[in-house]
Design a protein around this motif. Structure first.
Motif, short mmCIF file in Angstrom:
data_model
loop_
_atom_site.label_atom_id
_atom_site.label_comp_id
_atom_site.label_asym_id
_atom_site.label_seq_id
_atom_site.Cartn_x
_atom_site.Cartn_y
_atom_site.Cartn_z
N GLY A 276 -3.38 0.67 0.02
CA GLY A 276 -3.14 -0.30 1.02
C GLY A 276 -2.07 0.14 2.13
N ASP A 277 -1.44 -0.61 2.59
CA ASP A 277 -0.47 -0.32 3.83
C ASP A 277 0.89 -0.09 3.15
N LEU A 278 1.18 1.36 2.98
CA LEU A 278 2.24 1.63 2.15
C LEU A 278 3.67 1.01 2.81
N LEU A 279 3.62 0.92 4.18
CA LEU A 279 4.86 0.42 5.09
C LEU A 279 5.23 -0.69 4.50
N GLU A 280 4.18 -1.65 3.93
CA GLU A 280 4.24 -3.08 3.75
C GLU A 280 4.78 -2.98 1.81
N ALA A 281 3.66 -2.50 1.24
CA ALA A 281 3.97 -2.58 -0.13
C ALA A 281 4.99 -1.61 -0.69
N TYR A 282 5.26 -0.59 -0.30
CA TYR A 282 6.13 0.50 -1.03
C TYR A 282 7.72 -0.42 -0.99
N PRO A 283 8.11 -0.76 0.26
CA PRO A 283 9.28 -1.28 0.29
C PRO A 283 9.26 -2.92 -0.48
N LYS A 284 8.26 -3.42 -0.50
CA LYS A 284 8.18 -4.74 -1.35
C LYS A 284 8.04 -4.56 -2.89
N LEU A 285 7.55 -3.36 -3.16
CA LEU A 285 7.57 -3.23 -4.70
C LEU A 285 8.41 -2.25 -5.36
N PRO A 292 14.87 6.93 -1.44
CA PRO A 292 15.70 7.43 -0.41
C PRO A 292 15.06 8.29 0.84
N SER A 293 13.77 8.87 0.56
CA SER A 293 12.92 9.38 1.58
C SER A 293 12.06 8.38 2.28
N MET A 294 12.26 7.17 2.09
CA MET A 294 11.26 6.03 2.51
C MET A 294 12.26 4.72 2.50
N THR A 295 13.55 4.84 3.18
CA THR A 295 14.31 3.78 3.25
C THR A 295 13.62 2.59 4.15
N ASN A 451 0.95 11.68 0.67
CA ASN A 451 0.00 11.21 -0.22
C ASN A 451 0.64 11.00 -1.96
N ARG A 452 2.07 11.48 -1.72
CA ARG A 452 2.83 11.50 -2.95
C ARG A 452 4.08 11.27 -2.50
N THR A 453 4.74 10.36 -2.99
CA THR A 453 6.24 10.11 -2.83
C THR A 453 7.16 11.39 -3.22
N LYS A 454 8.12 11.43 -2.58
CA LYS A 454 8.98 12.55 -2.75
C LYS A 454 10.17 11.96 -3.84
N ASP A 455 10.29 10.94 -4.17
CA ASP A 455 11.36 10.28 -5.03
C ASP A 455 10.66 9.76 -6.21
N ILE A 456 9.44 9.46 -6.39
CA ILE A 456 9.03 9.18 -7.70
C ILE A 456 7.73 9.79 -8.35
N ASN A 457 8.00 10.68 -9.06
CA ASN A 457 7.12 11.86 -9.43
C ASN A 457 5.63 11.33 -10.04
N ASN A 458 5.45 10.06 -10.39
CA ASN A 458 4.11 9.73 -10.66
C ASN A 458 3.56 8.56 -9.81
N LEU A 459 3.98 8.84 -8.50
CA LEU A 459 3.62 7.54 -7.77
C LEU A 459 3.12 8.20 -6.62
N PHE A 460 1.53 7.58 -6.23
CA PHE A 460 0.59 8.45 -5.21
C PHE A 460 0.38 7.21 -4.09
N PHE A 461 -0.05 7.62 -2.90
CA PHE A 461 -0.58 6.71 -1.93
C PHE A 461 -1.87 7.03 -1.46
#
Length: 498
Positions: A276-285, A292-295, A451-461
């Motif tokens: 989905g839209d990570l700009l909406e979902a990532y900050p929400k969840l 810190p790499s996606m404040t 496609n993979r967050t730098k901050d959480i090692n098992n979270l993918f986009f």
């Protein structure tokens, strides 16, 4: 057996889920809506049925490959209908150009409209073919999970060959002179939610898909793709949870540990794919201090793509002289995009209409089913919903169509309006953007969120906000790519995903 959660049951999420399930993972897909497929949403109004989107399907092999990789014959699930002459383009002065995969038909029209374009068209096709095959080889299969992926020498060499510094309008002016032809081919920028006067010429490769490979429709409606993928997912053991929203991701030691669901359950997984839209979902969840790499500030720095103002109109008659797709252009395309990206609605908008009942009367047996779309600006921060303004704009669109001789008001028996605010609510779209991040800026085009967050090692986009970008084929590719990255964690990458 590894247990994997997919947040969001759009096409990217379904693609990832199927790929992972085939490799013996336990996969759970959580979708807040009551349908799977994301924006490929069915709408029924009386006897009229509509696909919310996409209405124009290209790259059928990408959809088919999902089924082939799972050991299935896609033709057992749905049937492609190729549209040879697929889109009628009409200028504000009434001139017409029909897009087709029939080279002779196109060149015949070009000779009447633009002798220069008729001469240059074969060269144009050669160049967009080159762009497409380079992107297919070097960009589509990649995932970007660390800085070294961006610094690859082979990627840099490929990047320099896809006209990254030239805008689409400039590129097309080398091949077309007639204003209608420039509008027609420049419109490809809207497929990625951007302006042809800023988006890179790279995306002219879409012409290869529409003018050579072809435009397709699925018998019974394009939504059959999503329905078939959901059916395949269940057949391969994926657990599909509709009407269940993920409310929060709990993080511990840089690891996504548990998901908190809207039904009150708390579930634990080995890996999480956010579709989905990570700009909406990532900050929400995910709480900000875990990313810190996606404040929040960085999220707000991204420029959203255009949104859409949509009218679904079920008629009590069949209209004459319509193709499956048609576009009614504004007088001043540059001004239209300047207005859109200044946050305003154009008073002279370009209007797209899909009328799938031309190809498949069964989807709307008692009259045409018009999917009418006008590009709309993304929602401004803190912009309130204004239904009075939306109603005014609806009537402006109908008035504009009447100026082209298309008077549909007396024949409407069913109608539904879908606004950018509706898109934001229904699909979790950042500021209502239909295509994720705008490609007006080079960095957002070629350096999309990883496609993979730098901050959480098992979270993918997966999905249109991340690589390789927006559009149904691209999000399916992103799901497949992400499945490969998830499996890499455990040292197991199957041949068909490598």
């Amino acid at each position: 057996m590894k247990k994997i959660a997919v947040i969001g049951g759009g096409l990217g999420g379904l693609s990832a889920a199927i790929s992972l399930a085939v490799q013996n993972c336990e996969v759970h897909v959580y979708e807040k809506n009551d349908h799977f497929g994301g924006k490929l949403m069915p709408v029924t109004l009386g006897t009229h049925t509509f696909d919310f989107g996409p209405n124009t399907i290209t790259m059928p092999q990408v959809f088919d490959q999902v089924f082939i990789d799972a050991g299935e014959n896609p033709r057992d699930y749905f049937e492609w209908i190729p549209l040879k002459t697929h889109t009628r383009n009409i200028s504000s002065s009434g001139e017409v150009f029909d897009m087709s995969t029939d080279l002779d038909e196109v060149v015949s029209q070009l000779h009447k409209l633009d002798s220069y374009a008729a001469q240059k068209y074969p060269e144009y096709l050669d160049e967009v073919t080159r762009l497409y095959h380079l992107a297919e080889k070097e960009f589509f299969p990649r995932t970007f999970t660390s800085m070294k992926d961006y610094l690859s020498p082979s990627l840099f060499r490929a990047f320099m060959k896809v006209r990254p510094m030239q805008n689409m309008d400039s590129f097309h002016k080398a091949y077309f002179k007639h204003p209608l032809l420039l509008q027609t081919f420049n419109r490809y920028a809207t497929y990625i939610g951007s302006s042809p006067f800023h988006a890179p010429a790279t995306f002219a490769l879409i012409a290869y898909l529409e003018m050579i490979q072809g435009v397709y429709y699925v018998k019974g409606g394009n939504v059959k793709i999503a329905e078939s993928m959901a059916q395949l997912a269940e057949k391969r053991g994926v657990h599909l949870h509709s009407g269940v929203e993920v409310k929060k991701i709990h993080v511990k030691n840089n690891h996504a540990k548990t998901l908190i669901l809207s039904n009150g359950d708390e579930v634990e997984f080995d890996a999480v794919v956010m579709n989905g839209d990570l700009l909406e979902a990532y900050p929400k969840l995910v709480e900000e201090h875990y990313r810190p790499s996606m404040t929040n500030k960085k999220v707000e720095s991204y420029s959203p793509s255009i949104s859409a103002f949509v009218l679904l109109a079920g008629l009590n008659k069949r209209l004459d002289k319509m193709l499956h797709h048609q576009v009614y252009f504004s007088k001043d395309y540059r001004q239209e995009f300047e207005t859109l990206f200044n946050g305003k609605y154009p008073e002279d908008p370009t209007i797209y209409i899909s009328n799938s009942s031309v190809t498949d009367p069964s989807v709307s047996p008692d009259g045409d089913n018009l999917f009418i779309l006008v590009n709309a600006p993304p929602i401004r921060n803190n912009q309130q919903e204004n239904n009075v303004e939306y109603e005014r704009y609806k009537n402006l669109v109908y008035d504009r169509l009447e100026s082209f001789g298309l008077n549909i008001r007396p024949h409407i028996v069913q109608e539904r309006m879908i606004t950018p605010h509706d898109i934001q609510r229904k699909f979790g779209a950042f500021r209502g953007a239909l295509y994720g991040i705008s490609a007006n800026e080079r960095k957002n085009t070629f350096l999309r969120p990883s496609n993979r967050t730098k901050d959480i090692n098992n979270l993918f986009f997966a999905g249109g906000t991340t690589h390789p970008g927006g559009g149904s084929p691209m999000v399916i590719i992103s799901g497949r790519n992400v499945a490969r990255e998830v499996l890499k964690q455990w040292g197991s990458v199957p041949t068909q995903l490598s």
